[in-house]
Motif scaffolding. Sequence first.
Motif, PDB file in Angstrom:
ATOM      1  N   ASN A 157      48.491  12.380  53.492  1.00 63.35           N
ATOM      2  CA  ASN A 157      48.552  10.627  53.118  1.00 63.35           C
ATOM      3  C   ASN A 157      47.625  10.091  52.029  1.00 63.35           C
ATOM      4  O   ASN A 157      48.154   8.608  51.712  1.00 63.35           O
ATOM      5  CB  ASN A 157      48.670   9.796  54.604  1.00 63.35           C
ATOM      6  N   GLY A 158      46.869  10.389  51.918  1.00 63.56           N
ATOM      7  CA  GLY A 158      46.083   9.911  50.281  1.00 63.56           C
ATOM      8  C   GLY A 158      44.714   8.857  50.819  1.00 63.56           C
ATOM      9  O   GLY A 158      43.848   8.778  50.436  1.00 63.56           O
ATOM     10  N   MET A 159      43.727   9.806  51.637  1.00 67.05           N
ATOM     11  CA  MET A 159      42.727  10.038  52.481  1.00 67.05           C
ATOM     12  C   MET A 159      41.955  10.937  51.545  1.00 67.05           C
ATOM     13  O   MET A 159      42.122  11.861  52.245  1.00 67.05           O
ATOM     14  CB  MET A 159      42.239   9.789  54.400  1.00 67.05           C
ATOM     15  N   PRO A 160      41.384  10.025  50.848  1.00 71.65           N
ATOM     16  CA  PRO A 160      39.931  10.773  50.487  1.00 71.65           C
ATOM     17  C   PRO A 160      39.510  11.759  51.413  1.00 71.65           C
ATOM     18  O   PRO A 160      38.893  11.498  52.875  1.00 71.65           O
ATOM     19  CB  PRO A 160      39.196  10.087  49.599  1.00 71.65           C
ATOM     20  N   PRO A 161      39.426  13.192  51.323  1.00 73.84           N
ATOM     21  CA  PRO A 161      38.865  13.936  51.807  1.00 73.84           C
ATOM     22  C   PRO A 161      37.500  14.068  52.380  1.00 73.84           C
ATOM     23  O   PRO A 161      37.086  14.240  54.223  1.00 73.84           O
ATOM     24  CB  PRO A 161      38.596  16.001  51.086  1.00 73.84           C
ATOM     25  N   ASP A 162      36.277  13.350  51.704  1.00 73.49           N
ATOM     26  CA  ASP A 162      35.046  12.965  52.323  1.00 73.49           C
ATOM     27  C   ASP A 162      34.681  11.760  53.102  1.00 73.49           C
ATOM     28  O   ASP A 162      33.314  11.542  53.493  1.00 73.49           O
ATOM     29  CB  ASP A 162      34.373  13.790  50.579  1.00 73.49           C
ATOM     30  N   LYS A 163      35.361  11.271  53.207  1.00 78.38           N
ATOM     31  CA  LYS A 163      35.974   9.404  53.972  1.00 78.38           C
ATOM     32  C   LYS A 163      36.450  10.636  55.417  1.00 78.38           C
ATOM     33  O   LYS A 163      36.936   8.726  55.891  1.00 78.38           O
ATOM     34  CB  LYS A 163      36.422   8.614  52.869  1.00 78.38           C
ATOM     35  N   VAL A 164      37.014  11.399  55.847  1.00 82.21           N
ATOM     36  CA  VAL A 164      37.917  11.339  56.883  1.00 82.21           C
ATOM     37  C   VAL A 164      37.321  12.476  57.642  1.00 82.21           C
ATOM     38  O   VAL A 164      36.685  13.736  57.314  1.00 82.21           O
ATOM     39  CB  VAL A 164      39.624  11.493  57.418  1.00 82.21           C
ATOM     40  N   ILE A 165      36.364  12.120  58.573  1.00 83.24           N
ATOM     41  CA  ILE A 165      35.689  13.392  60.137  1.00 83.24           C
ATOM     42  C   ILE A 165      36.232  13.905  61.273  1.00 83.24           C
ATOM     43  O   ILE A 165      37.425  12.609  61.623  1.00 83.24           O
ATOM     44  CB  ILE A 165      34.498  12.874  59.844  1.00 83.24           C
ATOM     45  N   LYS A 166      36.661  14.914  61.285  1.00 83.44           N
ATOM     46  CA  LYS A 166      36.683  15.255  62.556  1.00 83.44           C
ATOM     47  C   LYS A 166      35.405  15.075  63.960  1.00 83.44           C
ATOM     48  O   LYS A 166      34.502  15.611  63.791  1.00 83.44           O
ATOM     49  CB  LYS A 166      37.392  16.767  63.289  1.00 83.44           C
ATOM     50  N   LEU A 167      36.410  14.260  64.922  1.00 78.56           N
ATOM     51  CA  LEU A 167      34.509  13.889  65.504  1.00 78.56           C
ATOM     52  C   LEU A 167      35.620  13.567  67.416  1.00 78.56           C
ATOM     53  O   LEU A 167      36.094  12.606  67.454  1.00 78.56           O
ATOM     54  CB  LEU A 167      33.774  12.554  65.200  1.00 78.56           C
ATOM     55  N   HIS A 168      34.876  14.333  68.178  1.00 78.49           N
ATOM     56  CA  HIS A 168      35.407  14.238  69.817  1.00 78.49           C
ATOM     57  C   HIS A 168      35.149  13.009  70.289  1.00 78.49           C
ATOM     58  O   HIS A 168      34.429  12.470  69.567  1.00 78.49           O
ATOM     59  CB  HIS A 168      35.050  15.440  70.337  1.00 78.49           C
ATOM     60  N   ASN A 169      35.725  13.025  71.421  1.00 76.67           N
ATOM     61  CA  ASN A 169      36.065  11.617  71.339  1.00 76.67           C
ATOM     62  C   ASN A 169      34.178  12.327  73.114  1.00 76.67           C
ATOM     63  O   ASN A 169      33.664  13.389  72.554  1.00 76.67           O
ATOM     64  CB  ASN A 169      37.003  11.305  73.042  1.00 76.67           C
ATOM     65  N   GLY A 170      33.961  11.425  73.798  1.00 77.59           N
ATOM     66  CA  GLY A 170      32.594  11.146  74.510  1.00 77.59           C
ATOM     67  C   GLY A 170      32.695  10.632  76.028  1.00 77.59           C
ATOM     68  O   GLY A 170      34.130  10.548  76.244  1.00 77.59           O
ATOM     69  N   PHE A 171      32.198  10.830  76.853  1.00 78.39           N
ATOM     70  CA  PHE A 171      31.764  10.729  77.803  1.00 78.39           C
ATOM     71  C   PHE A 171      31.122   9.670  78.443  1.00 78.39           C
ATOM     72  O   PHE A 171      29.611   9.385  78.002  1.00 78.39           O
ATOM     73  CB  PHE A 171      31.735  12.042  78.694  1.00 78.39           C
ATOM     74  N   ASN A 172      30.947   9.253  79.151  1.00 83.93           N
ATOM     75  CA  ASN A 172      30.402   7.265  79.520  1.00 83.93           C
ATOM     76  C   ASN A 172      28.907   7.735  80.614  1.00 83.93           C
ATOM     77  O   ASN A 172      29.729   9.136  81.616  1.00 83.93           O
ATOM     78  CB  ASN A 172      31.265   6.702  80.578  1.00 83.93           C
ATOM     79  N   SER A 173      27.810   7.998  80.770  1.00 86.71           N
ATOM     80  CA  SER A 173      26.907   8.238  81.039  1.00 86.71           C
ATOM     81  C   SER A 173      27.154   8.010  82.183  1.00 86.71           C
ATOM     82  O   SER A 173      26.236   8.503  83.117  1.00 86.71           O
ATOM     83  CB  SER A 173      25.368   7.546  80.578  1.00 86.71           C
ATOM     84  N   LEU A 174      28.107   7.191  83.052  1.00 87.14           N
ATOM     85  CA  LEU A 174      27.379   7.140  84.429  1.00 87.14           C
ATOM     86  C   LEU A 174      28.482   7.985  84.837  1.00 87.14           C
ATOM     87  O   LEU A 174      28.518   8.017  86.506  1.00 87.14           O
ATOM     88  CB  LEU A 174      28.756   5.272  84.234  1.00 87.14           C
ATOM     89  N   PHE A 175      29.446   8.598  84.876  1.00 89.65           N
ATOM     90  CA  PHE A 175      29.831   9.777  84.936  1.00 89.65           C
ATOM     91  C   PHE A 175      29.168  11.076  85.027  1.00 89.65           C
ATOM     92  O   PHE A 175      29.575  11.049  85.846  1.00 89.65           O
ATOM     93  CB  PHE A 175      31.559  10.533  83.941  1.00 89.65           C
ATOM     94  N   MET A 176      27.345  10.720  85.196  1.00 88.27           N
ATOM     95  CA  MET A 176      26.500  11.437  85.248  1.00 88.27           C
ATOM     96  C   MET A 176      25.813  11.787  86.652  1.00 88.27           C
ATOM     97  O   MET A 176      25.499  12.348  87.292  1.00 88.27           O
ATOM     98  CB  MET A 176      26.109  12.229  83.502  1.00 88.27           C
ATOM     99  N   LEU A 177      26.087  10.449  86.785  1.00 87.95           N
ATOM    100  CA  LEU A 177      25.389   9.815  87.835  1.00 87.95           C
ATOM    101  C   LEU A 177      25.669  10.350  89.197  1.00 87.95           C
ATOM    102  O   LEU A 177      27.134  10.461  89.640  1.00 87.95           O
ATOM    103  CB  LEU A 177      25.145   8.362  88.311  1.00 87.95           C
ATOM    104  N   ARG A 178      24.990  11.114  90.275  1.00 86.88           N
ATOM    105  CA  ARG A 178      25.720  11.971  91.306  1.00 86.88           C
ATOM    106  C   ARG A 178      25.555  11.295  92.474  1.00 86.88           C
ATOM    107  O   ARG A 178      25.090  10.197  92.620  1.00 86.88           O
ATOM    108  CB  ARG A 178      24.271  13.291  91.602  1.00 86.88           C
ATOM    109  N   GLN A 179      26.900  11.005  92.729  1.00 83.71           N
ATOM    110  CA  GLN A 179      27.311   9.505  93.939  1.00 83.71           C
ATOM    111  C   GLN A 179      28.188  10.944  95.134  1.00 83.71           C
ATOM    112  O   GLN A 179      28.977  10.396  95.405  1.00 83.71           O
ATOM    113  CB  GLN A 179      28.621   9.303  93.711  1.00 83.71           C
TER     114      GLN A 179
END
Length: 399
Positions: free
Chosen positions: A176-198
Amino acid sequence: MKKDNYIFYIQSDLPKPEAHLVQSTNAANGAANLGYSTVLVYPCKGVKAINLIQLIHPFKPITPPEKLIKYYNLHHQLKVAPLPMPWPIDNFPSKLTNSNTIASKYYFPFYIFPNTKLLHTRNWNLIKAAIKNGIPSIYEHHHHEDKQFEPEIVKSPLFQIAITVVDTIRESMIKNGMPPDKVIKLHNGFNSLFMLRQPEKAAKWREKLLKNKDSHLIVYAGALQQFKGIDLLIEVAKEMPTVQFVCAGGKSDEVEHYQQLAASKQVNNIIFLGYILHNELASLLQAADILAHPHCSGKAATFTSPLKLFDYFASGTPIVATEIPSLIEFKNTQAIAAWCEPDNPKQFAACLQYVLATYPRKIEGYSQIIEFVQQFSWENRAAKILSYVDQSLLPALIR
């Protein structure tokens, strides 16, 4: 205020239990945690009384309200700037009373762009307004859309980068017209508070949800929609009557629909909790024996963002996932305990039984899963995105 802010804009009032809002708020939160002067801007709808001071000086970054912090697990480094949208904005189907128009034509050009070093948003109209006002911009785009990107915008040196989460959407954006060098695939992330053991909170969840303390707990967290595999999960629960299933997420009408559907099928071992604040969700994920990631086949399976997957990983709990295109790259890792084909409740149930037999619950979580997810923090994602931004255009570091 100096023109040194990294501005994130969300075209929705907050908070709401929607995945794209979890993604956008946590993306801003990750940038703030890197030390950048980051402000999350969003419309504040339904304002009954017009406050002239607010309208004349609307850009007043503040610490996020406690409700917002708990809802999305935000940290205190992030600032927010709600934009007052008094009646009749968004109450009538008119461009002149549309909050998107008010934001891009009034608030941003006059009050926010003068304080903006870099803009980050999913709102294409605001991207266009920013480029025309000389503001460097980053565009997030997570769904297929049949629209052409204007060449004068995407080829502008101010247009820094576009981000999507799966290759299929990247391909359609380029088409749809986006230059290939101006679009990347990048995964979402996790919030660091989810790593705190509870462990104490996790134990309370198990005590609350399990009728039989020797039973097993299988948790799904995410949207309650058919294509996400919720109907399938009800069928799976019917196959495993001695195991307790729990779904966290969804709007109240969706919760009511699935409660009635489960009752009509006489499935009594599945509970729908509704939306759980993120400061409570981490302990629920840690309370589970298995985290379920069902999904149906079809078009949505090619672009669905595996947002909850990374919070699943951070909990260290074994995961059973469906083989869909947006998850398949994780198949050769040890982070997911078992895979099964979509649309097959009997096979999903068999996978769950296998994992229950081979992955006993660990209060401390499985280390290989927790170690694997470290690379996918929101902070790492923000740093990767900003590596594509011209150094002279980077927002200010305040610490």
